[in-house]
Design a protein around this motif. Structure first.
Motif, PDB file in Angstrom:
ATOM      1  N   ALA A 155      43.834  35.711  21.812  1.00 47.44           N
ATOM      2  CA  ALA A 155      43.556  34.306  22.129  1.00 47.44           C
ATOM      3  C   ALA A 155      42.347  34.215  23.055  1.00 47.44           C
ATOM      4  N   ALA A 156      41.803  33.021  23.219  1.00 48.72           N
ATOM      5  CA  ALA A 156      40.648  32.809  24.086  1.00 48.72           C
ATOM      6  C   ALA A 156      41.000  33.156  25.534  1.00 48.72           C
ATOM      7  N   PRO A 157      40.017  33.634  26.309  1.00 47.86           N
ATOM      8  CA  PRO A 157      40.300  34.045  27.691  1.00 47.86           C
ATOM      9  C   PRO A 157      40.936  32.970  28.553  1.00 47.86           C
ATOM     10  N   HIS A 158      40.528  31.711  28.378  1.00 45.82           N
ATOM     11  CA  HIS A 158      41.097  30.672  29.245  1.00 45.82           C
ATOM     12  C   HIS A 158      42.563  30.414  28.921  1.00 45.82           C
ATOM     13  N   VAL A 159      42.993  30.759  27.704  1.00 48.43           N
ATOM     14  CA  VAL A 159      44.418  30.646  27.368  1.00 48.43           C
ATOM     15  C   VAL A 159      45.183  31.818  27.972  1.00 48.43           C
ATOM     16  N   ARG A 160      44.630  33.011  27.867  1.00 44.98           N
ATOM     17  CA  ARG A 160      45.301  34.191  28.434  1.00 44.98           C
ATOM     18  C   ARG A 160      45.385  34.105  29.960  1.00 44.98           C
ATOM     19  N   ALA A 161      44.445  33.389  30.573  1.00 41.87           N
ATOM     20  CA  ALA A 161      44.451  33.266  32.031  1.00 41.87           C
ATOM     21  C   ALA A 161      45.707  32.571  32.541  1.00 41.87           C
ATOM     22  N   GLU A 162      46.360  31.786  31.695  1.00 42.64           N
ATOM     23  CA  GLU A 162      47.596  31.130  32.112  1.00 42.64           C
ATOM     24  C   GLU A 162      48.689  32.153  32.415  1.00 42.64           C
ATOM     25  N   VAL A 163      48.661  33.290  31.707  1.00 43.55           N
ATOM     26  CA  VAL A 163      49.628  34.352  31.998  1.00 43.55           C
ATOM     27  C   VAL A 163      49.336  34.965  33.363  1.00 43.55           C
ATOM     28  N   TYR A 179      48.677  40.657  46.490  1.00 46.01           N
ATOM     29  CA  TYR A 179      48.497  41.011  45.083  1.00 46.01           C
ATOM     30  C   TYR A 179      48.336  39.753  44.226  1.00 46.01           C
ATOM     31  N   ALA A 180      49.074  38.705  44.568  1.00 46.06           N
ATOM     32  CA  ALA A 180      48.931  37.434  43.845  1.00 46.06           C
ATOM     33  C   ALA A 180      47.500  36.928  43.966  1.00 46.06           C
ATOM     34  N   ARG A 181      46.934  37.013  45.165  1.00 42.70           N
ATOM     35  CA  ARG A 181      45.550  36.576  45.369  1.00 42.70           C
ATOM     36  C   ARG A 181      44.584  37.396  44.524  1.00 42.70           C
ATOM     37  N   TYR A 182      44.834  38.700  44.448  1.00 39.95           N
ATOM     38  CA  TYR A 182      43.980  39.563  43.632  1.00 39.95           C
ATOM     39  C   TYR A 182      44.014  39.135  42.161  1.00 39.95           C
ATOM     40  N   LEU A 183      45.217  38.894  41.626  1.00 38.37           N
ATOM     41  CA  LEU A 183      45.337  38.486  40.230  1.00 38.37           C
ATOM     42  C   LEU A 183      44.611  37.173  39.967  1.00 38.37           C
ATOM     43  N   LEU A 184      44.779  36.224  40.875  1.00 40.88           N
ATOM     44  CA  LEU A 184      44.165  34.909  40.696  1.00 40.88           C
ATOM     45  C   LEU A 184      42.643  34.988  40.803  1.00 40.88           C
ATOM     46  N   THR A 185      42.165  35.753  41.752  1.00 33.67           N
ATOM     47  CA  THR A 185      40.718  35.882  41.934  1.00 33.67           C
ATOM     48  C   THR A 185      40.076  36.557  40.734  1.00 33.67           C
ATOM     49  N   GLU A 186      40.717  37.621  40.231  1.00 32.13           N
ATOM     50  CA  GLU A 186      40.192  38.308  39.054  1.00 32.13           C
ATOM     51  C   GLU A 186      40.136  37.367  37.849  1.00 32.13           C
ATOM     52  N   LEU A 191      36.807  34.113  34.102  1.00 33.09           N
ATOM     53  CA  LEU A 191      36.555  32.897  33.320  1.00 33.09           C
ATOM     54  C   LEU A 191      35.137  32.383  33.535  1.00 33.09           C
ATOM     55  N   VAL A 192      34.705  32.365  34.775  1.00 34.49           N
ATOM     56  CA  VAL A 192      33.366  31.874  35.079  1.00 34.49           C
ATOM     57  C   VAL A 192      32.313  32.827  34.524  1.00 34.49           C
ATOM     58  N   ARG A 193      32.556  34.133  34.687  1.00 35.51           N
ATOM     59  CA  ARG A 193      31.586  35.135  34.227  1.00 35.51           C
ATOM     60  C   ARG A 193      31.434  35.135  32.713  1.00 35.51           C
ATOM     61  N   ASP A 194      32.551  34.986  32.003  1.00 36.33           N
ATOM     62  CA  ASP A 194      32.531  35.113  30.551  1.00 36.33           C
ATOM     63  C   ASP A 194      32.275  33.794  29.819  1.00 36.33           C
TER      64      ASP A 194
END
Length: 443
Positions: A155-163, A179-186, A191-194
């Protein structure tokens, strides 16, 4: 079933029958209501169980009663049904009740699986993961996130980002905001980079980052993330906007304009998700308000904190509402509005809850009494704050109130009492060990 009917017809009848049964149940129809006036409830029962292969005329009759096309019913591929399911997810977000959300998400997940719609099924399972977190069932939440991630491969990256946002929520609730902050920041940076800066997903990521930064004591980063999140919350009245889009989608479906209905349903979903995130957006207003107050913008802080307090109160978050109420009272005190401050402080002290919040409220009440010239009242409330902070092991806050009360005593021409308080209070500060508490997620 007749012996002359081939195995393929039996299998087809079973799949069609299951679809008839599911759609009938979703629309609240009995077998008799679906059958009449041309067929019987027994005939519908036989079709649903796969024992009868319905004629083309019967399929057309059932499709009309169920609001789908005959092709939708026989093939299981229904663009209109997909739109209806999207609308149901939006309606579940608007309702907000845990049990109702769980029921709708389970039904949509099953129906989406039947329709071979992996993204829709994944979003329903993400909804179930959110319900599990609200119920404090991390194992169930993790399993639903795993299933959603598997469905979204490709699926598109912005959809996978919801996971990723869901996994971050799981980590936060487990007491690991770092760790939550790390996941969210990544996820946000990817999304912005791609080139997939979906505004709704970015809103979720920034809003979730706020509470991680707050838990880790980084107030500046929290205020910045809150500003980013609120800039993406474009609807002033998301529930109304979502309702209007749902009405448009329903009208378009009724007139057979399925593609346009799909667009309206997605717009409804985007708005409805902001309704589902209302308490988290309130936390964003709180963080931005704290940042504005630190920068000396009392009017901006008042607007943000008042808005956060109202939403948290309405959203059934009494503990958070009391915390924000005390912060709001401090702003009212700074603005010279003691009456409004006092009303908020009474709630924080009289209704119980977090002793640290109560101690902070007592500190502000002490300042208000001093403003009134009531020295005895000021000392009484400030000593209550001292006791609260001492019991909670909060060294920094305890030291601040000791110094505050000692300064006031000096101004009241009680230098010996001020010196005794400093000796006793600072000794108590030294005796306390640091206690770092990571707040749990609030449903």
């Amino acid at each position: 079933m007749s012996r002359s009917e081939p195995d393929g017809a039996v299998a087809a009848a079973g799949g069609l029958g299951a679809r008839v049964q599911r759609l009938r149940a979703q629309r609240g129809l009995t077998q008799r209501a679906l059958a009449e006036p041309r067929y019987t409830a027994a005939y519908v029962s036989a079709v649903e169980s796969g024992r009868r292969v319905p004629s083309a005329e019967a399929v057309a009759h059932f499709a009309e009663r169920l609001g789908v096309t005959p092709s939708d019913l026989t093939t299981g591929r229904s663009p209109a049904e997909v739109v209806r399911l999207r609308m149901r997810l939006a309606e579940a977000d608007l309702a907000g009740a845990v049990e109702e959300t769980a029921t709708v998400c389970r039904e949509v997940a099953g129906a989406a699986a039947d329709l071979a719609e992996p993204v829709l099924e994944a979003r329903a399972r993400l909804g179930l993961a959110g319900v599990a977190l609200r119920r404090d069932e991390p194992g169930t939440a993790s399993a639903q996130l795993d299933r959603a991630e598997a469905l979204l491969v490709g699926a598109a990256p912005h959809v996978r980002a919801e996971v990723a946002a869901g996994r971050a929520g799981l980590a936060y609730q487990a007491g690991d905001p770092r760790y939550a902050r790390y996941l969210l920041t990544e996820a946000r940076d990817a999304l912005v980079r791609d080139g997939y800066p979906d505004p709704t997903v970015l809103l979720i990521l920034h809003a979730e980052l706020v509470r991680c930064h707050v838990a880790l004591g980084d107030e500046g980063a929290a205020a910045e993330a809150a500003t980013q999140a609120l800039a993406l919350a474009v609807f002033p009245a998301p529930a109304r906007v979502a309702g209007l889009h749902l009405s448009v989608a329903a009208s378009l479906l009724a007139s057979g304009r399925t593609a346009e209905a799909a667009v309206a349903a997605e717009q409804a979903r985007q708005a409805a998700r902001q309704v589902a995130l209302r308490w988290l957006l309130a936390c964003c207003h709180r963080a931005r308000g704290q940042g504005r107050r630190g920068a000396g913008d009392l009017a901006g802080a008042l607007a943000d904190l008042a808005g956060a307090h109202a939403v948290l109160t309405d959203a059934g978050q009494p503990a958070l509402a009391r915390e924000v109420g005390v912060e709001l009272a401090e702003v009212y005190h700074a603005l010279g509005q003691p009456g409004r401050a006092e009303a908020l402080l009474r709630d924080a002290v009289d209704l119980g809850g977090d002793p640290v919040v109560a101690a902070r409220a007592e500190r502000v009440r002490g300042l208000l009494r001093d403003d009134d010239g009531d020295r005895a009242g000021a000392e009484r409330h400030l000593r209550a704050a001292l006791a609260g902070y001492r019991a909670a092991g909060r060294r920094r806050e305890l030291a601040a109130v000791v110094l505050l009360l000692a300064d006031l005593m000096q101004g009241w021409d009680r230098p010996d009492d001020a010196l005794d308080l400093l000796r006793e209070g600072l000794h108590q500060v030294e005796q306390l060990g640091e206690r770092v508490a990571v707040p749990r997620a609030t449903a």
